[in-house]
Design a protein around this motif. Structure first.
Motif, PDB file in Angstrom:
ATOM      1  N   GLY A  47       0.680  -1.027   0.056  1.00 31.74           N
ATOM      2  CA  GLY A  47      -0.009   0.008   0.052  1.00 31.74           C
ATOM      3  C   GLY A  47       0.763   1.133  -0.044  1.00 31.74           C
ATOM      4  O   GLY A  47       0.634   2.280  -0.643  1.00 31.74           O
ATOM      5  N   ALA A  48       1.896   1.351   0.835  1.00 31.67           N
ATOM      6  CA  ALA A  48       2.766   2.354   0.781  1.00 31.67           C
ATOM      7  C   ALA A  48       3.518   2.563  -0.378  1.00 31.67           C
ATOM      8  O   ALA A  48       3.832   3.716  -0.950  1.00 31.67           O
ATOM      9  CB  ALA A  48       3.903   2.532   1.972  1.00 31.67           C
ATOM     10  N   PHE A 270      -8.744   3.705   4.209  1.00 31.90           N
ATOM     11  CA  PHE A 270      -7.778   3.765   3.039  1.00 31.90           C
ATOM     12  C   PHE A 270      -7.608   5.242   2.737  1.00 31.90           C
ATOM     13  O   PHE A 270      -6.448   5.374   1.961  1.00 31.90           O
ATOM     14  CB  PHE A 270      -8.319   2.777   1.700  1.00 31.90           C
ATOM     15  CG  PHE A 270      -8.236   1.625   2.159  1.00 31.90           C
ATOM     16  CD1 PHE A 270      -6.869   0.864   2.181  1.00 31.90           C
ATOM     17  CD2 PHE A 270      -9.333   0.707   2.333  1.00 31.90           C
ATOM     18  CE1 PHE A 270      -6.642  -0.382   2.206  1.00 31.90           C
ATOM     19  CE2 PHE A 270      -8.949  -0.833   2.638  1.00 31.90           C
ATOM     20  CZ  PHE A 270      -7.821  -1.401   2.568  1.00 31.90           C
ATOM     21  N   ILE A 271      -8.372   6.087   2.963  1.00 28.72           N
ATOM     22  CA  ILE A 271      -8.474   7.491   2.619  1.00 28.72           C
ATOM     23  C   ILE A 271      -7.106   8.097   3.684  1.00 28.72           C
ATOM     24  O   ILE A 271      -6.197   8.602   3.306  1.00 28.72           O
ATOM     25  CB  ILE A 271      -9.442   8.170   3.077  1.00 28.72           C
ATOM     26  CG1 ILE A 271     -10.546   8.206   1.817  1.00 28.72           C
ATOM     27  CG2 ILE A 271      -9.201   9.639   3.285  1.00 28.72           C
ATOM     28  CD1 ILE A 271     -10.248   8.373   0.599  1.00 28.72           C
ATOM     29  N   LEU A 356      -7.917   7.749  11.593  1.00 27.52           N
ATOM     30  CA  LEU A 356      -7.698   6.495  11.654  1.00 27.52           C
ATOM     31  C   LEU A 356      -7.910   5.734  13.037  1.00 27.52           C
ATOM     32  O   LEU A 356      -8.388   4.873  12.952  1.00 27.52           O
ATOM     33  CB  LEU A 356      -6.046   6.261  11.533  1.00 27.52           C
ATOM     34  CG  LEU A 356      -5.494   4.612  11.331  1.00 27.52           C
ATOM     35  CD1 LEU A 356      -6.107   4.005  10.303  1.00 27.52           C
ATOM     36  CD2 LEU A 356      -3.969   4.896  11.224  1.00 27.52           C
ATOM     37  N   CYS A 357      -7.674   6.494  14.079  1.00 28.99           N
ATOM     38  CA  CYS A 357      -8.464   5.834  15.521  1.00 28.99           C
ATOM     39  C   CYS A 357      -9.892   5.845  15.341  1.00 28.99           C
ATOM     40  O   CYS A 357     -10.281   4.625  16.090  1.00 28.99           O
ATOM     41  CB  CYS A 357      -7.877   6.891  16.576  1.00 28.99           C
ATOM     42  SG  CYS A 357      -6.122   6.874  16.799  1.00 28.99           S
ATOM     43  N   SER A 396     -11.252   0.732  -3.025  1.00 29.03           N
ATOM     44  CA  SER A 396     -11.268   1.414  -4.456  1.00 29.03           C
ATOM     45  C   SER A 396     -11.199   2.991  -4.021  1.00 29.03           C
ATOM     46  O   SER A 396     -11.278   3.885  -4.804  1.00 29.03           O
ATOM     47  CB  SER A 396     -12.714   1.131  -4.965  1.00 29.03           C
ATOM     48  OG  SER A 396     -13.949   1.549  -4.013  1.00 29.03           O
ATOM     49  N   ALA A 397     -11.234   3.338  -2.436  1.00 32.78           N
ATOM     50  CA  ALA A 397     -11.448   4.824  -2.201  1.00 32.78           C
ATOM     51  C   ALA A 397     -10.125   5.769  -2.601  1.00 32.78           C
ATOM     52  O   ALA A 397     -10.296   6.789  -3.207  1.00 32.78           O
ATOM     53  CB  ALA A 397     -11.643   4.885  -0.559  1.00 32.78           C
ATOM     54  N   PRO A 398      -8.763   5.070  -2.658  1.00 35.33           N
ATOM     55  CA  PRO A 398      -7.659   5.940  -3.001  1.00 35.33           C
ATOM     56  C   PRO A 398      -7.992   6.138  -4.452  1.00 35.33           C
ATOM     57  O   PRO A 398      -7.504   7.316  -5.171  1.00 35.33           O
ATOM     58  CB  PRO A 398      -6.595   4.905  -2.858  1.00 35.33           C
ATOM     59  CG  PRO A 398      -7.047   4.247  -1.729  1.00 35.33           C
ATOM     60  CD  PRO A 398      -8.566   3.797  -1.860  1.00 35.33           C
TER      61      PRO A 398
END
Length: 439
Positions: A47-48, A270-271, A356-357, A396-398
């Motif tokens: 992902g990174a 994912f955002i 994220l949290c 699919s969000a990115p």
């Protein structure tokens, strides 16, 4: 032997059995987080990499936006494969056991990750490079689709009835722990080598650890016994007392509802971890090292949120705990881009940590929330399909966010609106479902 002695011996046997059960529950929780973290490591590293160097290495395009879209599309391929992996591995896991399937998925993930680490780039073999990358990414996703739910069930079905949420939150910590390890490795490599060296070989390093990780992971997995719930189900089948097989027709509505619940969480995740990495390094000029460091801190904080979510749902119930997370996530989405667009590193970090949290708080509740929605004989399949279909939407969000920005002159409000709409749908689905705590 006197009746008193028989009673004492019986009590001692029960006490010993309780201690053994607790020991196995603790071993399942601790080994599951370790095994899951190892399996997620290469998936997290991908992902990174997809947000930083893959567009340059595997896709030939003069337009940087087109190359980034192609990289994110390849990233999503792994998630498209996850429902298939969840369905097939889930069906087998409901028949041959949770642990046996986890050994298979671990081996498959390790082999595919190592092959990605040695894969030639577009400059070397042309179009074969992205084709091979897509195939390996698909197989990674297939393995992870069977792995995630299997690990959750292995932990939860060993856990004490009144501590299922807390124990199962440990397995959810495998993902952020892997993100921390992956970003720490990438941060260290990026700090030591030049940009040219990072593009040439530095990005491969996390993937080349796969053989070592497989050996460690197999050792961990083989030390856990099959779950009592599955063994009881098998005993019923052998004695002819098992209930009729549950199917997708009976539980289809539950699967759709859980999928709706989790889609919003996946989008937020994912955002906050993939799209924003590309955005702050490409649009705001934040260095790769700084972006990796922010994600390390955010994932460490999210592990605390997971544990809190798991413990809280054992006290107030699964549904109420999920709603606490959803309300927090709604607020986090609203303030996310105003903080990001400030350009200040501290505010960028706060925005990512908050979103994220809020998302990962749900992950502490999710294993118990999903598993308790299905009977034992359908639990692996039902949980895996619902969870992985939701993750397909989230992954699919990115891609969607990058495409939205390309057609709206870089506007961020449509991305926020997308997150809010899915969050409201998720809250409705949570309200519509029953409370499963104590089932």
């Amino acid at each position: 032997m006197t009746p008193q002695e028989q009673t004492l011996n019986g009590d001692a046997a029960v006490c010993t059995e309780d201690i053994d059960d607790k020991r196995m529950a603790n071993r399942a929780a601790l080994s599951s987080i370790a095994g899951s973290a190892l399996e997620w490591l290469d998936f997290a590293a991908y992902g990174a990499i997809a947000a930083t160097v893959l567009p340059q290495l595997f896709f030939s395009a003069s337009d940087a936006t087109t190359a980034t879209l192609a990289a994110f599309a390849t990233f999503s391929v792994g998630f498209v494969a996850r429902p298939l992996g969840g369905l097939i591995c889930g069906a087998l896991g409901d028949r041959v056991g949770r642990r046996n399937m986890l050994v298979f998925t671990f081996l498959l993930m390790g082999v595919c990750s190592f092959l990605i680490g040695v894969l030639p780039t577009y400059a070397s073999i042309g179009v074969l490079a992205p084709v091979a990358l897509v195939i390996l990414r698909f197989m990674q996703g297939f393995a992870l689709g069977g792995e995630v739910t299997g690990s959750q069930l292995l932990t939860m079905e060993h856990a004490p009835k009144n501590r299922r949420g807390f124990y199962s939150s440990f397995i959810a910590m495998g993902s952020p722990l892997a993100q921390v390890l992956a970003n720490a490795v990438l941060f260290g490599v990026a700090a030591i080598v030049t940009n040219e060296q990072f593009l040439r070989f530095g990005w491969r390093i996390p993937f080349l650890f796969s053989f070592l990780l497989v050996a460690i992971g197999l050792f961990i997995r083989m030390r856990i016994s099959e779950t009592p719930a599955f063994e009881a189900q098998m005993k019923q089948k052998r004695s002819g007392r098992a209930q009729s097989k549950a199917g997708f027709g009976e539980h289809g509505g539950t699967i759709l509802r859980l999928m709706m619940v989790w889609a919003a969480v996946s989008i937020a995740y994912f955002i906050a971890t993939v799209f924003i990495l590309s955005y702050v390094t490409g649009k705001l000029g934040v260095s790769k090292q700084t972006a990796f460091a922010i994600l390390i801190v955010a994932h460490l904080c999210s592990m605390v949120a997971m544990g809190f979510g798991g413990a809280l749902c054992d006290r107030i119930g699964r549904r109420r705990a999920m709603l606490v997370g959803s309300r927090s996530m709604l607020v986090a989405f609203i303030v996310f881009f105003p903080l990001i667009l400030s350009g200040h590193v501290v505010l960028i970090g706060l925005a990512i940590v908050f979103l994220l949290c809020a998302a990962q708080f749900h992950a502490g509740v999710q294993p118990a929330y999903f598993a308790e929605a299905f009977p034992t004989e359908f639990r692996y399949r039902g949980s895996a399909v619902a969870y992985n279909l939701a993750v397909v939407i989230g992954s699919s969000a990115p891609f969607a966010a990058t495409l939205i920005q390309a057609h709206t002159a870089g506007a961020t409000w449509p991305i926020v609106a997308l997150g809010i709409v899915f969050n409201l749908l998720s809250m409705w689905a949570i309200h519509a479902g029953p409370e499963s705590h104590g089932a």
